[in-house]
Scaffold this motif. Sequence first.
Motif, PDB file in Angstrom:
ATOM      1  N   GLY A  10      -3.424  11.018 103.006  1.00  0.00           N
ATOM      2  CA  GLY A  10      -2.866  12.197 103.660  1.00  0.00           C
ATOM      3  C   GLY A  10      -1.695  12.758 102.905  1.00  0.00           C
ATOM      4  O   GLY A  10      -1.456  12.415 101.745  1.00  0.00           O
ATOM      5  N   LEU A  11      -0.952  13.623 103.583  1.00  0.00           N
ATOM      6  CA  LEU A  11       0.228  14.278 103.021  1.00  0.00           C
ATOM      7  C   LEU A  11       1.471  13.662 103.645  1.00  0.00           C
ATOM      8  O   LEU A  11       1.570  13.542 104.868  1.00  0.00           O
ATOM      9  CB  LEU A  11       0.178  15.775 103.315  1.00  0.00           C
ATOM     10  N   VAL A  12       2.402  13.286 102.792  1.00  0.00           N
ATOM     11  CA  VAL A  12       3.637  12.669 103.261  1.00  0.00           C
ATOM     12  C   VAL A  12       4.791  13.137 102.385  1.00  0.00           C
ATOM     13  O   VAL A  12       4.581  13.514 101.222  1.00  0.00           O
ATOM     14  CB  VAL A  12       3.506  11.121 103.243  1.00  0.00           C
ATOM     15  N   GLN A  13       5.985  13.140 102.937  1.00  0.00           N
ATOM     16  CA  GLN A  13       7.157  13.536 102.163  1.00  0.00           C
ATOM     17  C   GLN A  13       7.663  12.376 101.307  1.00  0.00           C
ATOM     18  O   GLN A  13       7.361  11.201 101.587  1.00  0.00           O
ATOM     19  CB  GLN A  13       8.268  14.000 103.101  1.00  0.00           C
ATOM     20  N   THR A  14       8.414  12.694 100.295  1.00  0.00           N
ATOM     21  CA  THR A  14       9.043  11.669  99.462  1.00  0.00           C
ATOM     22  C   THR A  14       9.831  10.700 100.333  1.00  0.00           C
ATOM     23  O   THR A  14      10.563  11.111 101.228  1.00  0.00           O
ATOM     24  CB  THR A  14       9.979  12.319  98.442  1.00  0.00           C
ATOM     25  N   PRO A  88       6.625  11.490  94.487  1.00  0.00           N
ATOM     26  CA  PRO A  88       5.648  12.512  94.083  1.00  0.00           C
ATOM     27  C   PRO A  88       4.665  12.006  93.024  1.00  0.00           C
ATOM     28  O   PRO A  88       3.492  12.406  93.028  1.00  0.00           O
ATOM     29  CB  PRO A  88       6.529  13.633  93.543  1.00  0.00           C
ATOM     30  N   THR A  91       1.179  10.683  93.908  1.00  0.00           N
ATOM     31  CA  THR A  91       0.109  11.596  94.300  1.00  0.00           C
ATOM     32  C   THR A  91      -1.122  11.375  93.429  1.00  0.00           C
ATOM     33  O   THR A  91      -1.037  11.396  92.204  1.00  0.00           O
ATOM     34  CB  THR A  91       0.571  13.052  94.178  1.00  0.00           C
ATOM     35  N   GLN A 112      -7.461  10.967  99.277  1.00  0.00           N
ATOM     36  CA  GLN A 112      -6.375  11.711  98.639  1.00  0.00           C
ATOM     37  C   GLN A 112      -5.036  11.335  99.261  1.00  0.00           C
ATOM     38  O   GLN A 112      -4.881  11.335 100.488  1.00  0.00           O
ATOM     39  CB  GLN A 112      -6.598  13.216  98.795  1.00  0.00           C
ATOM     40  N   VAL A 113      -4.077  11.053  98.397  1.00  0.00           N
ATOM     41  CA  VAL A 113      -2.688  10.837  98.807  1.00  0.00           C
ATOM     42  C   VAL A 113      -1.839  11.894  98.110  1.00  0.00           C
ATOM     43  O   VAL A 113      -1.892  12.014  96.879  1.00  0.00           O
ATOM     44  CB  VAL A 113      -2.206   9.428  98.435  1.00  0.00           C
ATOM     45  N   THR A 114      -1.092  12.649  98.891  1.00  0.00           N
ATOM     46  CA  THR A 114      -0.229  13.676  98.348  1.00  0.00           C
ATOM     47  C   THR A 114       1.188  13.457  98.861  1.00  0.00           C
ATOM     48  O   THR A 114       1.406  13.378 100.074  1.00  0.00           O
ATOM     49  CB  THR A 114      -0.702  15.084  98.749  1.00  0.00           C
ATOM     50  N   VAL A 115       2.123  13.342  97.923  1.00  0.00           N
ATOM     51  CA  VAL A 115       3.524  13.128  98.275  1.00  0.00           C
ATOM     52  C   VAL A 115       4.298  14.367  97.859  1.00  0.00           C
ATOM     53  O   VAL A 115       4.353  14.704  96.675  1.00  0.00           O
ATOM     54  CB  VAL A 115       4.095  11.885  97.591  1.00  0.00           C
ATOM     55  N   SER A 116       4.882  15.033  98.828  1.00  0.00           N
ATOM     56  CA  SER A 116       5.620  16.259  98.551  1.00  0.00           C
ATOM     57  C   SER A 116       7.082  15.938  98.252  1.00  0.00           C
ATOM     58  O   SER A 116       7.667  15.018  98.820  1.00  0.00           O
ATOM     59  CB  SER A 116       5.534  17.211  99.738  1.00  0.00           C
TER      60      SER A 116
END
Length: 117
Positions: A10-14, A88, A91, A112-116
């Motif tokens: 998923g999408l996660v913050q730094t 990041p 990702t 998918q791993v996304t680090v914003s």
Amino acid sequence: EEKLVESGGGLVQTGGSLRLSCAASGFAFDDYVIGWFRQVPGKEREGVSCFDNTNGRTHYASSVQGRFTVSSDNAKNTVYLQMDNLKPEDTAVYYCHAENVYAHDYWGQGTQVTVSS
């Protein structure tokens, strides 16, 4: 049919956390080393961590040592990758891989791993 199914991306913050799961079926889970790999477009797939179900040993890439933890639940035929303090550069698409001493191996479809930042 031998199968590996990843989930938990998923999408996660730094600085955040995610837990990936790799559910195995159709083969003797206890006889396999289950590894986590990741790949960014245009780059080679790299090993992240692995859990040897034959002896309980674990291994981590230096880039994730101290932040990621791999574990196995043999009752559920599932290996987990707990990812903390995400950056990041983590990702990527994360893949699960199983291999035994006879070089029988299987891959999952990836998550998918996304680090914003």
